[in-house]
Design an enzyme around this catalytic site. Sequence first.
Site, short mmCIF file in Angstrom:
data_model
loop_
_atom_site.label_atom_id
_atom_site.label_comp_id
_atom_site.label_asym_id
_atom_site.label_seq_id
_atom_site.Cartn_x
_atom_site.Cartn_y
_atom_site.Cartn_z
N GLN A 210 -73.08 -63.30 42.83
CA GLN A 210 -73.82 -62.22 42.18
C GLN A 210 -73.94 -61.03 43.13
O GLN A 210 -74.48 -59.99 42.76
CB GLN A 210 -75.23 -62.71 41.79
N ASP B 140 -71.65 -57.20 48.02
CA ASP B 140 -71.45 -56.80 49.42
C ASP B 140 -70.05 -57.08 49.96
O ASP B 140 -69.71 -56.68 51.08
CB ASP B 140 -72.50 -57.44 50.33
N HIS C 207 -70.97 -59.23 39.58
CA HIS C 207 -71.53 -57.88 39.43
C HIS C 207 -70.69 -56.81 40.12
O HIS C 207 -71.17 -55.73 40.41
CB HIS C 207 -72.97 -57.86 39.96
N CYS D 43 -63.82 -37.16 40.02
CA CYS D 43 -62.55 -37.92 40.02
C CYS D 43 -61.39 -36.98 40.33
O CYS D 43 -61.27 -35.91 39.75
CB CYS D 43 -62.35 -38.57 38.65
N CYS E 112 -59.09 -36.69 36.91
CA CYS E 112 -59.51 -36.07 35.65
C CYS E 112 -60.81 -35.28 35.75
O CYS E 112 -61.26 -34.70 34.77
CB CYS E 112 -59.62 -37.12 34.55
N GLY F 140 -78.66 -69.62 47.63
CA GLY F 140 -79.25 -68.33 47.95
C GLY F 140 -79.55 -67.46 46.74
O GLY F 140 -79.33 -66.25 46.79
N SER F 141 -80.02 -68.07 45.66
CA SER F 141 -80.38 -67.26 44.48
C SER F 141 -81.58 -67.87 43.77
O SER F 141 -81.65 -69.08 43.58
CB SER F 141 -79.21 -67.19 43.49
N ASN G 292 -82.12 -72.85 48.16
CA ASN G 292 -82.73 -71.52 48.17
C ASN G 292 -84.13 -71.60 48.77
O ASN G 292 -84.88 -72.53 48.48
CB ASN G 292 -82.84 -70.97 46.74
N CYS H 190 -79.19 -71.18 53.94
CA CYS H 190 -77.80 -71.55 53.61
C CYS H 190 -76.98 -71.74 54.89
O CYS H 190 -76.22 -72.70 55.01
CB CYS H 190 -77.16 -70.47 52.74
#
Length: 292
Positions: A123, A126, A141, A200, A203, A240-241, A266, A284
């Site tokens: 998720q 990084d 994501h 951009c 365009c 870790g969530s 977690n 973790c």
Amino acid sequence: HSVSRTSPNLTFVPACLPPDPGEVEELQHFVSNSKRLFVMTGAGISTESGIPDYRSEGVGLYARTDRRPVQHAEFVRSASARQRYWARNFVGWPQFSSHQPNTAHLVLRHWEKLGKLHWLVTQNVDGLHTKAGSQRMTELHGCTHRVFCLACGDQILRSELQEHFAALNPTWKAEAFGVAPDGDVFLTDEQVRNFQVPACRKCGGILKPDVTFFGDTVSQEKVSFVHQRLAESDSMLVAGSSMQVYSGYRFALAAREKKLPIAVLNIGPTRLDHFASLKLNSRCGELLPLIV
């Protein structure tokens, strides 16, 4: 073990006890019994690389500040919101992009090489799993290291955009006040006012990081793909969530429906605690390397 040990950065890691030998044994048993492990990671796997998360008690962004991440609709609608976002991101990028994977990222890459890990879904935006060398992976994501045009879809690397920013803003300078989970920093409105944002190159459209902002949804295509990988798996590990965000939580619900064993690693409570087969309250980067 072929995983190099780097000393963790614990600034943004909530306090917790060292792993209990009984817990290590339970997780070892869980992993040993898995042939095709489906792993989902969240911000808690990257805190040991020095990147803060949102929700951790005492150390998360929400606990330390009243700052909230940019909303998708606001970014698309408002030029000043985009100017503020990119100014903060420009200042934060050199530090954010220099973060390196920690032991936990490297362990998961090692499991993949051994054929133990069937698929990894993160998720996080990084890019640390990619830096660690993971390949059987979906960035649920997206990733801050990529930027695309909302109009024509043209993609560029975030590092390349940094050069465009610098060229457009040769005399613009700002001191940062603290770093946020998505790589931006805190700046005042006064600091942001004269910052120039490039359009951009193809365009003239609006440039946006290739990440799912709050209030936006993950594409149906990506969701279906992850459900397929989960269907091929025989167990699920969440690392870790807290699974507060539905876009990730839905896969835990699907795993429960398939009656897959679910282990959660977690610090602090998660939405899965009442139906997980195993809940471990450890770092973790401290517990995962102990698993053979």
